[in-house]
Write a protein that holds these residues in place. Structure first.
Motif, mmCIF file in Angstrom:
data_model
loop_
_atom_site.group_PDB
_atom_site.id
_atom_site.type_symbol
_atom_site.label_atom_id
_atom_site.label_comp_id
_atom_site.label_asym_id
_atom_site.label_seq_id
_atom_site.Cartn_x
_atom_site.Cartn_y
_atom_site.Cartn_z
ATOM 1 N N PHE A 278 0.908 -1.163 -0.014
ATOM 2 C CA PHE A 278 -0.194 -0.219 -0.146
ATOM 3 C C PHE A 278 0.728 1.113 0.318
ATOM 4 C CE2 PHE A 278 -3.312 -3.480 1.839
ATOM 5 C CZ PHE A 278 -4.196 -3.272 0.842
ATOM 6 N N PHE A 279 1.942 1.382 0.768
ATOM 7 C CA PHE A 279 2.906 2.787 0.458
ATOM 8 C C PHE A 279 3.332 2.741 -0.533
ATOM 9 C CE2 PHE A 279 7.404 4.475 1.279
ATOM 10 C CZ PHE A 279 6.582 5.364 1.885
ATOM 11 N N GLY A 280 3.648 1.645 -1.038
ATOM 12 C CA GLY A 280 4.291 2.041 -2.813
ATOM 13 C C GLY A 280 3.409 2.423 -3.410
ATOM 14 N N MET A 281 2.091 2.017 -3.604
ATOM 15 C CA MET A 281 0.583 2.445 -4.603
ATOM 16 C C MET A 281 1.205 3.800 -4.542
ATOM 17 S SD MET A 281 -3.107 0.643 -4.186
ATOM 18 C CE MET A 281 -4.214 1.573 -5.217
ATOM 19 N N GLY A 282 0.935 4.611 -2.687
ATOM 20 C CA GLY A 282 0.860 5.660 -2.681
ATOM 21 C C GLY A 282 2.017 6.314 -2.790
ATOM 22 N N LEU A 283 3.133 6.195 -2.956
ATOM 23 C CA LEU A 283 4.472 7.054 -3.919
ATOM 24 C C LEU A 283 4.821 6.516 -4.886
ATOM 25 C CD1 LEU A 283 7.181 7.387 -2.188
ATOM 26 C CD2 LEU A 283 8.117 5.022 -3.881
ATOM 27 N N SER A 284 3.406 6.094 -5.890
ATOM 28 C CA SER A 284 2.992 6.546 -7.395
ATOM 29 C C SER A 284 2.800 7.744 -7.644
ATOM 30 C CB SER A 284 2.461 4.636 -7.788
ATOM 31 O OG SER A 284 1.232 4.936 -7.462
ATOM 32 N N GLY A 285 1.984 8.661 -6.682
ATOM 33 C CA GLY A 285 1.529 9.107 -7.293
ATOM 34 C C GLY A 285 3.038 10.823 -7.181
ATOM 35 N N ALA A 286 4.446 9.751 -7.106
ATOM 36 C CA ALA A 286 5.130 11.215 -7.290
ATOM 37 C C ALA A 286 5.288 12.115 -9.466
ATOM 38 C CB ALA A 286 6.660 10.259 -6.189
ATOM 39 N N ALA A 287 4.845 10.237 -9.616
ATOM 40 C CA ALA A 287 5.302 10.848 -10.995
ATOM 41 C C ALA A 287 4.291 12.150 -11.442
ATOM 42 C CB ALA A 287 5.237 9.872 -11.795
ATOM 43 N N PRO A 288 3.147 11.809 -11.362
ATOM 44 C CA PRO A 288 2.402 13.047 -11.465
ATOM 45 C C PRO A 288 2.391 14.415 -10.563
ATOM 46 C CG PRO A 288 0.982 11.403 -10.276
ATOM 47 C CD PRO A 288 1.891 10.564 -10.836
ATOM 48 N N ILE A 289 2.885 13.940 -9.954
ATOM 49 C CA ILE A 289 3.112 14.808 -9.033
ATOM 50 C C ILE A 289 4.072 16.122 -9.704
ATOM 51 C CG2 ILE A 289 4.047 16.169 -6.680
ATOM 52 C CD1 ILE A 289 2.187 14.255 -5.811
ATOM 53 N N LEU A 290 5.286 15.427 -10.126
ATOM 54 C CA LEU A 290 6.452 15.894 -10.221
ATOM 55 C C LEU A 290 6.275 16.976 -11.694
ATOM 56 C CD1 LEU A 290 9.160 13.717 -9.241
ATOM 57 C CD2 LEU A 290 9.329 15.994 -8.507
ATOM 58 N N HIS A 291 5.006 15.831 -12.481
ATOM 59 C CA HIS A 291 4.782 16.485 -14.019
ATOM 60 C C HIS A 291 4.134 17.697 -13.878
ATOM 61 C CE1 HIS A 291 3.260 15.085 -18.478
ATOM 62 N NE2 HIS A 291 3.916 16.336 -18.258
ATOM 63 N N LYS A 292 2.634 18.184 -13.054
ATOM 64 C CA LYS A 292 2.643 19.026 -12.688
ATOM 65 C C LYS A 292 3.304 20.520 -12.486
ATOM 66 C CE LYS A 292 0.952 19.600 -8.318
ATOM 67 N NZ LYS A 292 0.386 19.371 -7.171
ATOM 68 N N LEU A 293 4.368 20.151 -11.417
ATOM 69 C CA LEU A 293 5.459 21.155 -10.805
ATOM 70 C C LEU A 293 6.325 21.256 -12.770
ATOM 71 C CD1 LEU A 293 7.057 19.503 -7.687
ATOM 72 C CD2 LEU A 293 5.134 21.712 -7.766
ATOM 73 N N TYR A 294 6.079 20.438 -13.175
ATOM 74 C CA TYR A 294 7.066 21.145 -14.498
ATOM 75 C C TYR A 294 6.801 21.154 -15.656
ATOM 76 C CZ TYR A 294 9.078 20.284 -18.898
ATOM 77 O OH TYR A 294 9.468 20.750 -20.166
ATOM 78 N N LEU A 295 5.106 20.972 -15.184
ATOM 79 C CA LEU A 295 4.196 22.047 -16.074
ATOM 80 C C LEU A 295 3.270 23.247 -16.181
ATOM 81 C CD1 LEU A 295 1.119 18.998 -17.468
ATOM 82 C CD2 LEU A 295 3.309 20.261 -18.512
ATOM 83 N N PHE A 296 3.332 23.839 -14.239
ATOM 84 C CA PHE A 296 3.050 24.623 -13.946
ATOM 85 C C PHE A 296 4.018 25.294 -12.849
ATOM 86 C CE2 PHE A 296 -0.530 22.151 -15.006
ATOM 87 C CZ PHE A 296 -1.186 23.013 -16.200
ATOM 88 N N TRP A 297 4.836 25.198 -13.301
ATOM 89 C CA TRP A 297 5.841 25.891 -12.310
ATOM 90 C C TRP A 297 5.727 27.561 -11.932
ATOM 91 C CZ3 TRP A 297 9.228 23.870 -8.805
ATOM 92 C CH2 TRP A 297 10.049 24.012 -8.237
ATOM 93 N N GLY A 298 5.634 28.219 -11.188
ATOM 94 C CA GLY A 298 5.720 29.612 -10.739
ATOM 95 C C GLY A 298 3.901 29.843 -10.066
ATOM 96 N N GLN A 299 3.427 28.973 -11.020
ATOM 97 C CA GLN A 299 2.260 29.193 -10.135
ATOM 98 C C GLN A 299 1.663 29.195 -8.728
ATOM 99 O OE1 GLN A 299 -1.576 28.579 -12.493
ATOM 100 N NE2 GLN A 299 -0.394 28.018 -14.253
ATOM 101 N N PRO A 300 1.299 29.708 -7.888
ATOM 102 C CA PRO A 300 0.968 29.884 -6.688
ATOM 103 C C PRO A 300 0.301 28.100 -5.833
ATOM 104 C CG PRO A 300 0.110 31.211 -7.559
ATOM 105 C CD PRO A 300 0.683 31.159 -8.120
ATOM 106 N N GLU A 301 -0.515 28.182 -7.137
ATOM 107 C CA GLU A 301 -2.040 27.208 -5.986
ATOM 108 C C GLU A 301 -1.078 25.797 -6.414
ATOM 109 O OE1 GLU A 301 -4.376 30.458 -8.052
ATOM 110 O OE2 GLU A 301 -2.735 29.344 -8.571
ATOM 111 N N VAL A 302 -0.133 25.230 -7.935
ATOM 112 C CA VAL A 302 0.646 24.336 -8.034
ATOM 113 C C VAL A 302 1.311 23.965 -6.379
ATOM 114 C CG1 VAL A 302 2.584 23.594 -8.813
ATOM 115 C CG2 VAL A 302 0.525 24.516 -9.723
ATOM 116 N N PHE A 303 2.124 24.909 -6.300
ATOM 117 C CA PHE A 303 3.020 25.380 -4.598
ATOM 118 C C PHE A 303 2.514 24.785 -3.980
ATOM 119 C CE2 PHE A 303 6.135 27.825 -7.325
ATOM 120 C CZ PHE A 303 6.707 26.620 -7.927
ATOM 121 N N HIS A 304 0.807 25.238 -3.314
ATOM 122 C CA HIS A 304 0.163 24.724 -2.575
ATOM 123 C C HIS A 304 -0.215 23.552 -2.507
ATOM 124 C CE1 HIS A 304 -3.258 27.342 0.152
ATOM 125 N NE2 HIS A 304 -2.711 26.757 -0.206
#
Length: 373
Positions: A278-304
């Motif tokens: 279950f921990f590994g299942m949750g850890l797989s969420g790192a990929a979309p989070i890093l992708h989101k940061l790459y696409l929308f870097w600089g927007q305050p909502e993304v960091f929030h």
């Protein structure tokens, strides 16, 4: 009636009285809490919790035991209270967060309500919008940018930019809420399933088998649906990545549930493997989070939102670690039988992590409502 008959009746009455008292005493003894070494094999899960177990009680006594003290009482109530918290949040969200802001609901919009000159703003907006040609067509055919331009040109300078940016995307494209409510549904299912499992599993081996699989299914549902709001609202303008991430986590969740159905998976020696899965299942969420940061870097909502997601991951991770290592009861066996053992701490951390994710979901909704794609 002779003395002999009288003595016989007294003896019979005394026997019946003793039998009645014996049955009552046996009933009390039968449903007393027992120690770990007295448990059948299927109820032996944590050797550091030494006493206060219920063992193979009838269903009536099992149900009533949710109001008595034993080593599962707080396991039942921590997640049952969590279920009602999320039920209230779901109702609140459905009632208080509008699907779309239009002229008839502007008076309910929180940002406007905070303005001291509410009447003036409403008057200016109502004066401006009828001057926009073919307003209904604009909602369906033109972009949010064009409607912003119309609003910007007709509103007074003091309010034009804020109102234009706030209202234009909401009037054109209401943002769907289903990913957010899918997460709330997954959280409620997980919390309720866990509470029922801890309450009923002591009834019989068959009941324990069914309840534990329901519990694992609830955990997988919570983890899977937790991905839906961040993935959908981050990549709603990128359908390929949105479908890719949503499909992956859904398939992974189903696979985890199927693995959980295997009887061998329940053995105590697989405790660490269960937590790691279950921990590994949750850890797989790192990929979309890093992708989101790459696409929308600089927007305050993304960091929030990313801050909320990191906090949620930390809470879940600590919970899984506590569950797997059986801290603190392994340090002082028997001292945390009623309150404070690892499973209760795990439950509290799960509820806290899910609530943090709810707060992140509100930020996602506000972000996409105001900006669209």
């Amino acid at each position: 009636m002779g003395a002999e008959d009288s003595n016989l009746m007294e003896n019979e009455g005394g026997c019946r009285g003793r039998e009645g008292k014996g049955r009552r005493l046996w009933k009390k003894v039968k449903y007393q809490l027992v120690e770990y070494h007295s448990l059948p094999g299927y109820l032996r899960d944590n050797e550091y919790i030494l006493g206060h177990y219920r063992s193979e009680w009838p269903i009536k006594q099992v149900l009533l035991s949710m109001f008595t003290i034993h080593n599962e009482t707080l396991n039942v109530w921590t997640h049952l209270v969590g279920f009602f918290i999320f039920l209230a949040l779901t109702i609140y969200t459905a009632m208080k967060i509008p699907k779309v802001v239009d002229l008839n609901s502007l008076q309910h919009f929180p940002d406007i309500l905070m303005k001291p000159d509410l009447q003036k703003l409403q008057s200016e907006l109502l004066t401006c919008l009828p001057s926009i040609p073919d307003l209904h067509r604009l909602r369906e055919e033109i972009s949010s940018w064009h409607l912003k331009e119309y609003l910007y040109n007709c509103l007074p300078h003091s309010v034009k930019e804020d109102l234009a940016n706030m209202i234009a995307p909401l009037m054109i494209r209401p943002i769907t809420r289903w990913p957010f409510f899918a997460f709330l549904g997954g959280a409620m299912f997980c919390l309720l399933a866990s509470s029922i499992c801890h309450l009923l599993s002591c009834h019989s081996e068959r009941m324990a088998y069914i309840m534990l699989r329901l519990d694992y299914a609830g955990i997988a549902a919570l983890i899977s649906t937790s991905f839906y709001p961040p993935v959908y609202y981050s990549f709603m303008c990128y359908p390929f990545f949105c479908n890719l991430y949503l499909g992956f986590i859904t398939v992974l969740g189903i696979a985890t549930i199927l693995v959980s159905l295997l009887p061998v998976f329940q053995n105590p020696e697989f405790r660490t493997i269960r937590a790691s899965l279950f921990f590994g299942m949750g850890l797989s969420g790192a990929a979309p989070i890093l992708h989101k940061l790459y696409l929308f870097w600089g927007q305050p909502e993304v960091f929030h939102t990313t801050g909320y997601e990191i906090l949620m991951g930390v809470l879940y991770g600590i919970g899984a670690l506590v569950y797997a290592t059986r801290i603190p009861e392994r340090w002082m066996p028997g001292k945390f039988d009623i309150a404070g053992h690892s499973h209760q701490l795990f439950h509290i951390l799960v509820v806290a992590g899910a609530y943090v994710h709810y707060r992140a979901g509100l930020v996602y909704l506000r972000w996409r409502d105001l900006q669209g794609c």
